[in-house]
Design a protein around this motif. Structure first.
Motif, PDB file in Angstrom:
ATOM      1  N   HIS A 156       0.138  -1.284  -8.858  1.00 20.08           N
ATOM      2  CA  HIS A 156       1.149  -0.899  -9.849  1.00 20.08           C
ATOM      3  C   HIS A 156       0.840   0.477 -10.449  1.00 20.08           C
ATOM      4  CE1 HIS A 156       1.640  -5.291  -9.613  1.00 20.08           C
ATOM      5  NE2 HIS A 156       2.909  -5.059  -9.938  1.00 20.08           N
ATOM      6  N   ARG A 157       0.670   1.453  -9.552  1.00 22.70           N
ATOM      7  CA  ARG A 157       0.398   2.819 -10.008  1.00 22.70           C
ATOM      8  C   ARG A 157       1.539   3.746  -9.600  1.00 22.70           C
ATOM      9  NH1 ARG A 157      -4.312   3.571 -12.334  1.00 22.70           N
ATOM     10  NH2 ARG A 157      -6.004   2.088 -11.977  1.00 22.70           N
ATOM     11  N   ARG A 158       1.855   4.663 -10.493  1.00 24.96           N
ATOM     12  CA  ARG A 158       2.891   5.644 -10.214  1.00 24.96           C
ATOM     13  C   ARG A 158       2.391   6.655  -9.189  1.00 24.96           C
ATOM     14  NH1 ARG A 158       3.683   4.934 -15.950  1.00 24.96           N
ATOM     15  NH2 ARG A 158       5.747   4.004 -16.322  1.00 24.96           N
TER      16      ARG A 158
ATOM     17  N   GLU B 152       0.836   1.741  -0.115  1.00 23.86           N
ATOM     18  CA  GLU B 152       0.568   0.302  -0.145  1.00 23.86           C
ATOM     19  C   GLU B 152      -0.387  -0.029  -1.293  1.00 23.86           C
ATOM     20  OE1 GLU B 152      -0.875  -3.272   2.851  1.00 23.86           O
ATOM     21  OE2 GLU B 152      -1.859  -1.311   2.918  1.00 23.86           O
ATOM     22  N   ASP B 153      -1.429   0.793  -1.466  1.00 20.02           N
ATOM     23  CA  ASP B 153      -2.360   0.567  -2.577  1.00 20.02           C
ATOM     24  C   ASP B 153      -1.649   0.720  -3.918  1.00 20.02           C
ATOM     25  OD1 ASP B 153      -4.394   0.111  -0.794  1.00 20.02           O
ATOM     26  OD2 ASP B 153      -5.187   2.166  -0.893  1.00 20.02           O
TER      27      ASP B 153
ATOM     28  N   PRO C  28       6.493   2.731  -7.049  1.00 18.44           N
ATOM     29  CA  PRO C  28       6.738   2.053  -5.762  1.00 18.44           C
ATOM     30  C   PRO C  28       6.685   0.533  -5.912  1.00 18.44           C
ATOM     31  CG  PRO C  28       4.507   2.921  -5.826  1.00 18.44           C
ATOM     32  CD  PRO C  28       5.171   3.378  -7.093  1.00 18.44           C
ATOM     33  N   TYR C  29       7.793  -0.129  -5.559  1.00 25.35           N
ATOM     34  CA  TYR C  29       7.878  -1.579  -5.689  1.00 25.35           C
ATOM     35  C   TYR C  29       7.695  -2.313  -4.363  1.00 25.35           C
ATOM     36  CZ  TYR C  29      10.039  -0.394 -10.209  1.00 25.35           C
ATOM     37  OH  TYR C  29      10.297   0.115 -11.454  1.00 25.35           O
ATOM     38  N   LEU C  30       8.235  -1.743  -3.283  1.00 18.29           N
ATOM     39  CA  LEU C  30       8.248  -2.479  -2.014  1.00 18.29           C
ATOM     40  C   LEU C  30       8.287  -1.512  -0.845  1.00 18.29           C
ATOM     41  CD1 LEU C  30       8.555  -5.306  -0.602  1.00 18.29           C
ATOM     42  CD2 LEU C  30      11.032  -4.898  -0.671  1.00 18.29           C
ATOM     43  N   LEU C  31       7.403  -1.742   0.153  1.00 24.60           N
ATOM     44  CA  LEU C  31       7.443  -1.012   1.415  1.00 24.60           C
ATOM     45  C   LEU C  31       8.190  -1.849   2.438  1.00 24.60           C
ATOM     46  CD1 LEU C  31       3.827   0.430   1.656  1.00 24.60           C
ATOM     47  CD2 LEU C  31       5.927   1.781   1.763  1.00 24.60           C
ATOM     48  N   VAL C  32       9.132  -1.207   3.142  1.00 25.93           N
ATOM     49  CA  VAL C  32       9.967  -1.909   4.118  1.00 25.93           C
ATOM     50  C   VAL C  32       9.959  -1.113   5.415  1.00 25.93           C
ATOM     51  CG1 VAL C  32      12.260  -2.824   4.629  1.00 25.93           C
ATOM     52  CG2 VAL C  32      11.451  -2.746   2.263  1.00 25.93           C
TER      53      VAL C  32
ATOM     54  N   GLU D 238      -0.321   0.913  11.087  1.00 30.94           N
ATOM     55  CA  GLU D 238      -0.039   2.106  10.290  1.00 30.94           C
ATOM     56  C   GLU D 238      -0.497   1.925   8.848  1.00 30.94           C
ATOM     57  OE1 GLU D 238       4.122   2.465  11.106  1.00 30.94           O
ATOM     58  OE2 GLU D 238       3.811   3.995  12.633  1.00 30.94           O
ATOM     59  N   LEU D 239      -0.446   0.686   8.365  1.00 34.00           N
ATOM     60  CA  LEU D 239      -0.940   0.409   7.018  1.00 34.00           C
ATOM     61  C   LEU D 239      -2.463   0.377   6.964  1.00 34.00           C
ATOM     62  CD1 LEU D 239       1.578  -2.371   5.918  1.00 34.00           C
ATOM     63  CD2 LEU D 239       1.447  -0.043   5.028  1.00 34.00           C
TER      64      LEU D 239
END
Length: 329
Positions: A165-167, A159-160, A187-191, A119-120
């Protein structure tokens, strides 16, 4: 009752095959082993070849296994595809089942993780091929795995954004409150959870807390050119965001599926013919999650501890009823 998947049947059969072979150090004709077990000889050969030739080092945790089987034929023919006799050369072959023939639940975890990676990165052809092999292993059919779900469309962009480190500006359907919001997140973390993909994001609020958004609830998104700087205490904030509260409940067996959806972890404390007592580790908002769980499970479900959550189900039912009446007026 439906027959167990082909993968499960193979797991159940191989230890018995090895027990038969262990009693004959010089080996046995495959046809004789098959006759003793009551299975077709070619089907047994297929199972043995799958175990014999699998390269598990490329699949799980870099593990490998020694040769445990040897195929013997007439006139020096030792081609496993045609050899008539098989024998054990390692006296601990069943130990190797823990590597090649992993527990079905563990194989499901590998499959789930692989689907998450796809999916990523939906264009990864090698990963698609590996998923096809896993699907065939579990189900016995060369079925092409399902494509990534359409509701995870923002995943690759998120993810990108995490990496760069983009808003990101999102239009979001709120989970625990009514309405749709338009906001800019960091976005800091995808879980990946049982509920699907989630993103832990900032900026932190006045109390230093982050927000968690369900990717499936993001209606629209735009990755902005604006960069953000992660808080210096980000690891602590992320750990706090995923901190759980333990709640003990009694749930009818028919509704136990819902605990796997709402809880991060489920532990069985006791069960009987009608219900199970479970310890659930829940993320905030705990009261809303428990309330929904109790509504789904019905009147036979109850919170046993902590007592402050005993009325979570009735409270949520009253809120929903008031909301419904307000919209019907």
């Amino acid at each position: 009752m439906a027959a167990p998947p082909k993968y499960v049947q193979r797991i159940a059969r191989l230890p018995e095959v090895f027990e038969v072979l262990a009693a004959h150090p010089d080996g046995l004709p495959i046809a004789d082993v098959a006759r003793e077990l009551g299975v077709p000889a070619e089907e047994l050969r297929e199972d043995l070849l799958a175990f014999y030739s699998a390269d598990v080092g490329t699949l799980l945790l870099g593990l490998s296994r020694p040769d445990v089987l040897e195929f013997l034929g007439t006139d020096g023919d030792d081609d496993p595809a045609t050899a008539e006799v098989v024998r054990i050369v390692d006296q601990r072959p069943i130990d190797e089942l823990g590597v090649e023939y992993v527990d079905a639940a563990e194989l499901a975890l590998v499959y789930t993780a692989a689907r998450g990676l796809l999916e990523l990165d939906p264009d990864d052809e090698d990963l698609k091929g590996a998923l096809s092999v896993l699907t065939e292993t579990m189900l016995g059919d060369p079925v092409r795995p399902r494509p990534p779900a359409s509701w995870n469309r923002p995943l690759e962009a998120l993810e990108d954004a995490v990496t760069d480190h983009r808003r990101v500006r999102i239009v979001y359907s709120r989970t625990w409150h009514e309405g749709v919001t338009d906001r800019v997140i960091e976005p800091y973390l995808l879980v990946q959870t049982r509920r699907g993909w989630e993103v832990d994001a900032g900026p932190p609020d006045a109390g230093g807390r982050l927000r968690t958004f369900l990717v499936s609830n993001i209606r629209d998104y735009e990755v902005l050119d604006e960069e953000f700087t992660a808080p210096p205490e980000l690891d602590r904030l992320l750990e706090a965001q995923r901190a759980t509260t333990r709640v003990r409940v009694r749930i009818p067996h028919a509704a136990r599926w819902a605990t796997d959806f709402y809880a991060e972890r489920v532990a069985i404390i006791a069960d009987d013919e009608l219900s199970a007592t479970l310890d659930l580790d829940l993320l905030p908002p705990v009261e809303q999650r428990i309330g929904l769980l109790l509504l789904i499970a019905g009147t036979d479900a109850a919170v046993l501890d902590p007592t402050r959550l005993v009325t979570a189900g009735p409270n949520l039912a009253a809120e929903l009823l008031a909301h419904h009446r307000g919209h019907s007026a």
